[in-house]
Write a protein that holds these residues in place. Structure first.
Motif, mmCIF file in Angstrom:
data_model
loop_
_atom_site.group_PDB
_atom_site.id
_atom_site.type_symbol
_atom_site.label_atom_id
_atom_site.label_comp_id
_atom_site.label_asym_id
_atom_site.label_seq_id
_atom_site.Cartn_x
_atom_site.Cartn_y
_atom_site.Cartn_z
ATOM 1 N N PRO A 1 3.645 -14.720 -45.237
ATOM 2 C CA PRO A 1 3.834 -14.535 -43.793
ATOM 3 C C PRO A 1 5.317 -14.461 -43.453
ATOM 4 C CG PRO A 1 3.061 -16.754 -44.302
ATOM 5 C CD PRO A 1 3.173 -16.021 -45.586
ATOM 6 N N ASP A 2 5.864 -13.276 -43.540
ATOM 7 C CA ASP A 2 7.279 -13.100 -43.217
ATOM 8 C C ASP A 2 7.472 -12.893 -41.736
ATOM 9 O OD1 ASP A 2 8.268 -13.500 -45.662
ATOM 10 O OD2 ASP A 2 8.204 -11.417 -46.270
ATOM 11 N N VAL A 3 7.096 -13.894 -40.962
ATOM 12 C CA VAL A 3 7.235 -13.785 -39.512
ATOM 13 C C VAL A 3 7.791 -15.079 -38.956
ATOM 14 C CG1 VAL A 3 5.383 -12.113 -39.156
ATOM 15 C CG2 VAL A 3 4.842 -14.535 -39.227
ATOM 16 N N ILE A 4 8.332 -14.990 -37.765
ATOM 17 C CA ILE A 4 8.853 -16.182 -37.103
ATOM 18 C C ILE A 4 8.637 -15.963 -35.608
ATOM 19 C CG2 ILE A 4 11.211 -15.227 -36.952
ATOM 20 C CD1 ILE A 4 12.218 -18.124 -37.510
ATOM 21 N N THR A 5 8.404 -17.031 -34.882
ATOM 22 C CA THR A 5 8.244 -16.842 -33.435
ATOM 23 C C THR A 5 9.634 -16.767 -32.795
ATOM 24 O OG1 THR A 5 8.243 -19.211 -32.970
ATOM 25 C CG2 THR A 5 6.096 -18.181 -33.385
ATOM 26 N N VAL A 6 9.663 -16.178 -31.627
ATOM 27 C CA VAL A 6 10.915 -16.085 -30.883
ATOM 28 C C VAL A 6 11.432 -17.500 -30.616
ATOM 29 C CG1 VAL A 6 11.952 -15.366 -28.700
ATOM 30 C CG2 VAL A 6 10.286 -13.878 -29.849
ATOM 31 N N GLN A 7 10.483 -18.375 -30.279
ATOM 32 C CA GLN A 7 10.840 -19.775 -30.005
ATOM 33 C C GLN A 7 11.534 -20.429 -31.203
ATOM 34 O OE1 GLN A 7 10.078 -21.965 -27.082
ATOM 35 N NE2 GLN A 7 11.691 -22.968 -28.272
ATOM 36 N N GLU A 8 10.916 -20.243 -32.363
ATOM 37 C CA GLU A 8 11.442 -20.854 -33.579
ATOM 38 C C GLU A 8 12.835 -20.309 -33.894
ATOM 39 O OE1 GLU A 8 9.918 -23.234 -35.302
ATOM 40 O OE2 GLU A 8 11.469 -23.308 -36.850
ATOM 41 N N LEU A 9 12.965 -19.016 -33.717
ATOM 42 C CA LEU A 9 14.253 -18.371 -33.985
ATOM 43 C C LEU A 9 15.306 -18.911 -33.019
ATOM 44 C CD1 LEU A 9 15.428 -16.216 -35.856
ATOM 45 C CD2 LEU A 9 14.938 -14.520 -34.094
ATOM 46 N N SER A 10 14.885 -19.070 -31.774
ATOM 47 C CA SER A 10 15.780 -19.598 -30.749
ATOM 48 C C SER A 10 16.218 -21.027 -31.100
ATOM 49 C CB SER A 10 15.070 -19.515 -29.388
ATOM 50 O OG SER A 10 15.231 -20.694 -28.653
ATOM 51 N N ASN A 11 15.252 -21.828 -31.555
ATOM 52 C CA ASN A 11 15.571 -23.199 -31.966
ATOM 53 C C ASN A 11 16.573 -23.202 -33.111
ATOM 54 O OD1 ASN A 11 13.674 -24.066 -30.138
ATOM 55 N ND2 ASN A 11 12.118 -24.565 -31.677
ATOM 56 N N ARG A 12 16.295 -22.359 -34.082
ATOM 57 C CA ARG A 12 17.111 -22.377 -35.289
ATOM 58 C C ARG A 12 18.528 -21.888 -35.036
ATOM 59 N NH1 ARG A 12 14.278 -21.360 -40.673
ATOM 60 N NH2 ARG A 12 12.231 -22.248 -40.307
ATOM 61 N N ASP A 38 8.839 -9.877 -37.010
ATOM 62 C CA ASP A 38 8.959 -9.842 -38.469
ATOM 63 C C ASP A 38 10.402 -10.142 -38.899
ATOM 64 O OD1 ASP A 38 10.435 -7.535 -38.105
ATOM 65 O OD2 ASP A 38 8.731 -6.207 -38.500
ATOM 66 N N THR A 39 10.572 -10.290 -40.198
ATOM 67 C CA THR A 39 11.880 -10.706 -40.708
ATOM 68 C C THR A 39 12.972 -9.691 -40.395
ATOM 69 O OG1 THR A 39 10.535 -11.490 -42.530
ATOM 70 C CG2 THR A 39 12.877 -11.840 -42.705
ATOM 71 N N ASP A 40 12.627 -8.410 -40.459
ATOM 72 C CA ASP A 40 13.632 -7.385 -40.185
ATOM 73 C C ASP A 40 14.152 -7.518 -38.765
ATOM 74 O OD1 ASP A 40 13.444 -6.380 -42.704
ATOM 75 O OD2 ASP A 40 11.974 -4.824 -42.194
ATOM 76 N N THR A 41 13.223 -7.719 -37.835
ATOM 77 C CA THR A 41 13.627 -7.872 -36.438
ATOM 78 C C THR A 41 14.439 -9.145 -36.262
ATOM 79 O OG1 THR A 41 11.554 -6.794 -35.858
ATOM 80 C CG2 THR A 41 12.773 -7.809 -34.062
ATOM 81 N N ALA A 42 14.004 -10.210 -36.932
ATOM 82 C CA ALA A 42 14.732 -11.477 -36.854
ATOM 83 C C ALA A 42 16.158 -11.302 -37.349
ATOM 84 C CB ALA A 42 14.022 -12.549 -37.669
ATOM 85 N N GLU A 43 16.310 -10.479 -38.363
ATOM 86 C CA GLU A 43 17.642 -10.222 -38.908
ATOM 87 C C GLU A 43 18.524 -9.509 -37.884
ATOM 88 O OE1 GLU A 43 17.161 -8.312 -42.721
ATOM 89 O OE2 GLU A 43 17.515 -10.239 -43.719
ATOM 90 N N LEU A 44 17.881 -8.583 -37.206
ATOM 91 C CA LEU A 44 18.581 -7.829 -36.164
ATOM 92 C C LEU A 44 19.086 -8.774 -35.076
ATOM 93 C CD1 LEU A 44 18.681 -4.673 -36.146
ATOM 94 C CD2 LEU A 44 16.983 -4.758 -34.320
ATOM 95 N N VAL A 45 18.196 -9.669 -34.666
ATOM 96 C CA VAL A 45 18.534 -10.646 -33.625
ATOM 97 C C VAL A 45 19.673 -11.545 -34.095
ATOM 98 C CG1 VAL A 45 17.684 -12.624 -32.290
ATOM 99 C CG2 VAL A 45 16.197 -10.651 -32.670
ATOM 100 N N ALA A 46 19.506 -12.065 -35.295
ATOM 101 C CA ALA A 46 20.510 -12.983 -35.835
ATOM 102 C C ALA A 46 21.871 -12.306 -35.881
ATOM 103 C CB ALA A 46 20.092 -13.448 -37.225
ATOM 104 N N ASP A 47 21.836 -11.052 -36.305
ATOM 105 C CA ASP A 47 23.057 -10.279 -36.415
ATOM 106 C C ASP A 47 23.735 -10.172 -35.048
ATOM 107 O OD1 ASP A 47 24.681 -8.841 -38.229
ATOM 108 O OD2 ASP A 47 24.150 -7.014 -37.125
ATOM 109 N N GLU A 48 22.926 -9.890 -34.039
ATOM 110 C CA GLU A 48 23.432 -9.748 -32.675
ATOM 111 C C GLU A 48 24.158 -11.025 -32.235
ATOM 112 O OE1 GLU A 48 23.674 -7.450 -30.441
ATOM 113 O OE2 GLU A 48 23.979 -8.589 -28.582
ATOM 114 N N PHE A 49 23.616 -12.174 -32.643
ATOM 115 C CA PHE A 49 24.217 -13.444 -32.223
ATOM 116 C C PHE A 49 25.145 -14.029 -33.295
ATOM 117 C CE2 PHE A 49 20.444 -12.883 -29.631
ATOM 118 C CZ PHE A 49 20.954 -13.113 -28.355
#
Ligand code: GTP
Ligand code: MG
Length: 370
Positions: A1-12, A38-49
């Protein structure tokens, strides 16, 4: 399950959820706080921040599975791991107990003394066989579901005075599903009603064909009670193992499976593990399921302290911070930060499974933060 919730990502990332949602919206993704990305999108978000995503679930071991290291490329022979299965009362435990006494060291002081979920029998010529103490069929399935096929050979015990029964058939199916060759031990041949021919014929119906009938299944007559022909059974195991050409890499980072675990009053969590590949050493930092800790002691079935345990060796380990579950995968990790990351990841996976969905879990997480 290569997914994460927006909430979890925000917390992290310690970034407000609403900011992540805004960013995602700009990318054309309409997401709510509990939605998964998904992980790719999470990477995009992380990169942005200005952050980087580390994919924890990238390798199988990390996600709680045994790695699919190619043992075919390994060059070091390892002992076969044998599981004994069969119908209730057909003599599985008796046979294991009898085999235990074939250990060359068992006559001496320090023979197999403690009852752990797996033990190794040492035979003359320095040959060894590892026996798994009658894993219940459920435990066997659990291991298989985790890709933890640790069993090389299945000994199917059939009582000579009873014949093929429902759990005999189940065991045949398990062995097939696990792709483990079977050796049939027709037990209780000492009994008056013993009828080996009848059993050989019954097995035919399940496509278990004796060598005497042109098939490839060794059928060995034994009596656990009288300890007859245990040599014959061991020989059959060694022969089968030779054909399989079992190898493992002792230099690989140690990993394997938890056979059983308990909380001991004096010693804390105690886990019996079977090393699948690599060499587990005292002082190693291990993750086992969602438990972790530094291996304080390694004990064999003779209660002797070991400094290390290589492929196919079953050992009790002390030093974990909690009690793992049978079937959990263990692996050595390089440092505590990594260990914590893995245990948290697995713990989260476990909760997600328990609550039936990632959304619910993130809701629980969020509420506990309020
Ligand atoms: P479960 O764990 O309950 O499924 O049983 P099991 O398959 O482990 O059988 P277990 O070893 O407990 O043996 C069941 C009964 O059969 C016991 O009373 C044993 O003493 C007896 N038994 C086991 N092996 C032999 C044998 O070779 N000959 C005779 N006569 N009796 C045996
Ligand atoms: Mg038993």
């Amino acid at each position: 399950p290569d997914v994460i919730t927006v909430q979890e990502l925000s917390n992290r990332m310690a970034v407000r959820g609403v900011d992540i949602i805004k960013f995602l919206m700009k990318q054309g993704l309409m997401m709510k706080i509990n939605d998964v990305i998904d992980t790719d999108t999470a990477e995009l978000v992380a990169d942005e921040f200005g952050m980087a995503v580390r994919r924890v679930s990238e390798s199988d071991v990390e996600a709680g599975f045994l790695s699919d290291a190619d043992d075919a490329e390994a060059t070091t022979p390892r002992p076969p791991v044998v599981a004994i299965m069969g119908h209730v009362d057909h003599g599985k435990t008796s046979l294991l107990d009898a085999l235990r006494t074939t250990d060359v060291a068992s006559g001496e002081a320090g023979g197999i003394t403690q009852h752990i979920g797996a033990y190794q029998v040492r035979l003359p010529d320095d040959q060894k066989v590892t026996f798994l103490d009658t894993p219940g069929h459920a435990a066997f399935s659990a291991m298989r579901a985790r890709g933890a096929n640790v069993t090389d050979i299945v000994i199917l015990v059939v009582a000579a005075d009873d014949g093929v029964m429902p759990q005999t058939i189940e065991a045949i199916q398990h062995a097939r599903a696990a792709n483990a060759p079977m050796i049939v031990a027709v037990n209780k041949v000492d009994k008056p009603g013993a009828d080996v021919t009848k059993i050989v014929n019954e097995l035919l119906q399940y496509e278990v064909i004796a060598e005497s009938l042109g098939g490839d299944t060794q059928i060995i007559e034994v009596s656990a009670k009288e300890k007859t022909n245990l040599d014959g059974l061991l020989e059959a195991i060694l022969l089968q193992a030779e054909v399989m050409d079992l190898k493992a890499d002792p230099e690989h980072s140690a990993e394997g499976i938890v056979i059983e675990a308990k909380l001991d009053k004096g010693r804390g969590p105690v886990a019996t593990v079977l090393v699948k590949r690599g060499t587990l050493k005292r002082g190693d930092l291990v993750v086992a399921g969602s438990a972790f800790g530094r291996v304080r002691a390694l004990l064999d079935e003779r209660n002797a302290q070991l400094t290390e345990a290589g492929p196919s060796v079953p050992v009790e380990i002390l030093g974990l911070d909690s009690t793992p579950s049978p079937g959990d995968v263990f692996a050595v990790v390089e440092n505590e930060a990594r260990a914590r990351e893995l245990t948290e990841y697995r713990e989260r996976q476990r909760r997600e499974k328990a609550t039936g969905g990632i959304n619910q879990v993130s809701l629980v997480d969020m509420m506990s933060k309020l």
